[in-house]
Enzyme design. Structure first.
Site, PDB file in Angstrom:
ATOM      1  N   TYR A 291      -2.878  70.576  94.331  1.00 14.96           N
ATOM      2  CA  TYR A 291      -1.507  69.919  94.243  1.00 14.96           C
ATOM      3  C   TYR A 291      -1.276  68.967  92.919  1.00 14.96           C
ATOM      4  O   TYR A 291      -0.093  69.126  92.248  1.00 14.96           O
ATOM      5  CB  TYR A 291      -1.204  69.099  95.081  1.00 14.96           C
ATOM      6  CG  TYR A 291       0.174  68.674  95.729  1.00 14.96           C
ATOM      7  CD1 TYR A 291       1.159  69.597  95.773  1.00 14.96           C
ATOM      8  CD2 TYR A 291       0.706  67.311  95.779  1.00 14.96           C
ATOM      9  CE1 TYR A 291       2.411  69.447  96.186  1.00 14.96           C
ATOM     10  CE2 TYR A 291       1.979  67.026  95.954  1.00 14.96           C
ATOM     11  CZ  TYR A 291       2.770  68.037  96.311  1.00 14.96           C
ATOM     12  OH  TYR A 291       4.138  67.455  96.513  1.00 14.96           O
TER      13      TYR A 291
ATOM     14  N   CYS B 140      10.278  64.877  95.884  1.00 14.26           N
ATOM     15  CA  CYS B 140       9.005  65.346  95.600  1.00 14.26           C
ATOM     16  C   CYS B 140       8.429  65.522  94.585  1.00 14.26           C
ATOM     17  O   CYS B 140       7.103  65.066  94.470  1.00 14.26           O
ATOM     18  CB  CYS B 140       9.217  66.832  96.084  1.00 14.26           C
ATOM     19  SG  CYS B 140       9.921  66.864  98.039  1.00 14.26           S
ATOM     20  N   HIS B 141       9.062  65.991  93.444  1.00 16.52           N
ATOM     21  CA  HIS B 141       8.330  66.167  92.072  1.00 16.52           C
ATOM     22  C   HIS B 141       9.101  65.598  91.017  1.00 16.52           C
ATOM     23  O   HIS B 141       8.880  65.915  89.828  1.00 16.52           O
ATOM     24  CB  HIS B 141       8.052  67.635  91.760  1.00 16.52           C
ATOM     25  CG  HIS B 141       7.237  68.047  93.184  1.00 16.52           C
ATOM     26  ND1 HIS B 141       8.120  68.762  94.082  1.00 16.52           N
ATOM     27  CD2 HIS B 141       6.114  68.059  93.320  1.00 16.52           C
ATOM     28  CE1 HIS B 141       6.978  69.262  94.885  1.00 16.52           C
ATOM     29  NE2 HIS B 141       5.981  68.674  94.512  1.00 16.52           N
ATOM     30  N   GLY B 142      10.368  64.713  91.454  1.00 20.00           N
ATOM     31  CA  GLY B 142      10.917  63.949  90.373  1.00 20.00           C
ATOM     32  C   GLY B 142      11.907  64.824  89.390  1.00 20.00           C
ATOM     33  O   GLY B 142      11.902  64.574  88.123  1.00 20.00           O
TER      34      GLY B 142
END
Lengths: 418, 176
Positions: A291, B140-142
């Site tokens: 991840y 979540c991932h910006g």
């Protein structure tokens, strides 16, 4: 060939179905290096972990309902109402974590002692296939309780496939069976989660066939030269594996009984809500290194490619590390880089569990870069430039001395010989 | 000799023809098992909804569910529209003029699914972070989206999707 059995019934059966001959051949006659250390316990432990997961999983399936309206409640019913349901579920839940711990140690054992080198390349590659199947199985299993992390984990991971150019969106719709993760997705994940462990068993059988072709590697990485170098697997390694199993079960039970939610995410005890994403999505710990690699690349397709690439690189590892010396014990520079890799993977695990912001992003980029540099640059270069230490002539030599009498029992004499 | 050779050629042809028919047969038998995983008829049937935008006053945002996904309806302020229009297209990772993003400039309707990996971006509630560009922010991932739902910063490759919709009356919109 055929072993002589005293019991006449065993003889009668064996003549028609040579299963006893097979067991005698693979367990007793099977030559095993006599110097295997405790790192070699983790292969059989992985097999036992698989059996634990199968038994607990099949039992859970008797009480679980794969439907979006009932899945969460059926898991809670297992926890509260089903006799020993809490125990079986905690075994299955933590069993997954322990399975990965065991397998990761098994993999790093192989990396350090060069177990992937000729003639064991296919053995190694089959192992990587098993790891991939385990990941798919674990991912789909995590979706089944239908909590918030289940739902959003499923959403994020299936969306990885949307990065594929042109057909990506159609593939994701096909995986979902709809326009979002929903009931059809849950149903098929349950079906596949039940199926894949049996596929794993199939590949494990191939893994063992490939293993028994040339036998185990060993800490010195030199082949068995004579009968002096080997002992029968049974009873010597069966008892050693049994002892290791005892230690493993103590640790496993400690977690199952006293910290069963240690590896879990509290958010997964909130029922899935398709309209609200939890503020901080994290996968299970065993996916964190991958991840972290996914998130460290600031491009969707690139991130997905690097993540899968981190496993693909393991497939070609036997051809990246061309050094003829297997064991890291005799490779002074390799040894240093090996431990850097261990620290690097631990760092990736750490960064993968942190939010994607600030210096965590920078750290995970460096760690990702080193991971690929290690396999694609360091190992090929080491094969050319590193001068390995002198290998012992045989497995027995460092202990018994190469006919030079009592050379001392420790590791030092290896260098003096020859 | 030539006779034997000819016999072999005919036999080869039979082999290839048999294998080819077998392969076509196997492929057509596999297809139903692949296609059964695609959305079923009842899933496809739930494809459109109607929504009255009059309930969304200026500065307000509402989330409605369409095809199992959230759809963001935001009544933009003149200031937000102005900000979205002022951006040169060359500055956008996925260039799209603000005029192409909404049928009525003040009613922005986009699918509330981050184009990176499918999380629901924050920014609908007044208390939510809206990112650096005043639109939405995906935790979540910006990924940062602007007031027209266009991607400005972060790993997402595309703007938030504008679903197919039309106004069936002055205020009621049909999505899908």
């Amino acid at each position: 060939m055929a072993a002589k059995f005293e019991n006449s019934i065993v003889r009668w059966i064996d003549h028609r179905l040579p299963i006893f001959t097979f067991m005698h051949h693979e367990l007793h006659e099977y030559p095993t290096p006599k110097n295997l250390n405790y790192w070699w316990n983790f292969g059989s432990l992985a097999g036992i972990a698989l059996v634990i997961m199968l038994i607990s999983g099949i039992t859970l399936a008797m009480h679980y309902t794969p439907h979006v309206d009932y899945a969460f409640d059926s898991v809670e019913r297992i926890m509260r109402d089903v006799n020993y349901g809490w125990l079986i579920r905690y075994i299955h839940m933590n069993g997954a974590s322990f399975f990965f711990i065991v397998v990761y140690i098994h993999i790093f054992r192989g990396l350090y002692f060069g177990s992937y080198k000729a003639p064991r390349e296919l053995l190694w590659m089959l192992g990587v296939v098993i790891m991939l199947l385990m990941m798919a199985t674990a991912f789909m299993g995590y979706v089944l309780p239908w909590g918030q992390m289940s739902f959003w984990g499923a959403t994020v991971i299936t969306n990885l496939f949307s990065a594929i150019p042109v057909v990506g969106e159609s593939i994701v719709t096909w995986l979902w069976g709809g326009f979002a993760v929903d009931n059809p997705t849950l149903n098929r994940f349950f079906s596949l989660h039940y199926l894949l462990p049996f596929v794993i068993i199939g590949v494990v059988v191939l893994h063992l066939v490939a293993l028994h072709r040339f036998g185990s590697n060993n800490p010195l990485g030199v082949d068995i030269k004579s009968a002096k170098d080997q002992i029968p697997f049974h009873p010597y390694y069966t008892v050693k594996d049994a002892f290791g199993l005892g230690v493993f079960l103590i640790v496993f039970s400690a977690v199952v009984f006293f910290a069963p939610n240690f590896f879990g995410e509290p958010d997964n005890y909130i029922p899935a809500n398709p309209l609200v994403t939890p503020a901080h999505i994290v996968p299970e710990w065993y996916f964190l290194p991958f991840y972290a690699i996914l998130r460290s690349i600031p491009d969707k397709l690139g991130g997905v490619l690097f993540m899968f690439g981190s496993i693909a690189v393991l497939f070609i590892l036997p051809w990246l590390d061309r050094s003829p010396v297997r064991s890291g014990q005799f490779r002074p520079i390799f040894k240093i880089f090996f431990w850097i890799l261990v620290v690097d993977v631990v760092a990736l695990t750490y960064f993968g569990g942190k939010p994607a912001e600030g210096w965590y992003v920078i750290g995970s980029r460096f760690a990702t870069a080193y991971y690929f540099i290690h396999f694609l640059l360091v190992l090929p270069l080491l094969s050319i430039f590193e001068t390995p230490r002198q290998l012992p002539k045989s497995i027995s030599e460092p202990v018994l001395g190469g006919g030079a009498g009592l050379a001392g029992a420790a590791t030092a004499p290896r260098e003096n010989d020859r | 000799m030539a006779d034997t050779h000819q016999g072999e050629t005919r036999r080869d042809f039979l082999y290839i023809a048999t294998a080819a028919v077998g392969a076509v047969g196997a492929a057509s038998a596999v297809w139903p098992f692949v296609d059964q995983m695609n959305p079923a008829a009842d899933v496809l049937a739930l494809a459109s909804i109607e929504f009255d935008t009059a309930t969304v006053t200026e500065g307000m945002a509402v989330t409605v569910k369409w095809r199992g996904k959230p759809v963001f309806v935001r009544h933009r302020t003149p200031d937000e529209i102005e900000k979205a229009r002022a951006v040169p297209l060359a500055d956008l990772p996925d260039p799209a003029a603000d005029a192409t993003r909404a049928l009525k400039p003040e009613q922005l309707i986009v699918v509330g699914v981050c184009t990176h990996l499918g999380c629901v971006p924050l920014g609908q509630k007044p208390s939510d972070p809206r990112g650096d560009y005043g639109g939405w922010f995906c935790p979540c991932h910006g990924s940062h989206y602007d007031t027209a739902g266009r991607i400005r910063k972060g790993p997402a490759p595309k703007n938030l999707v504008v679903p197919d919709y039309q106004y069936v009356s002055d205020t009621v919109v049909r999505i899908g």
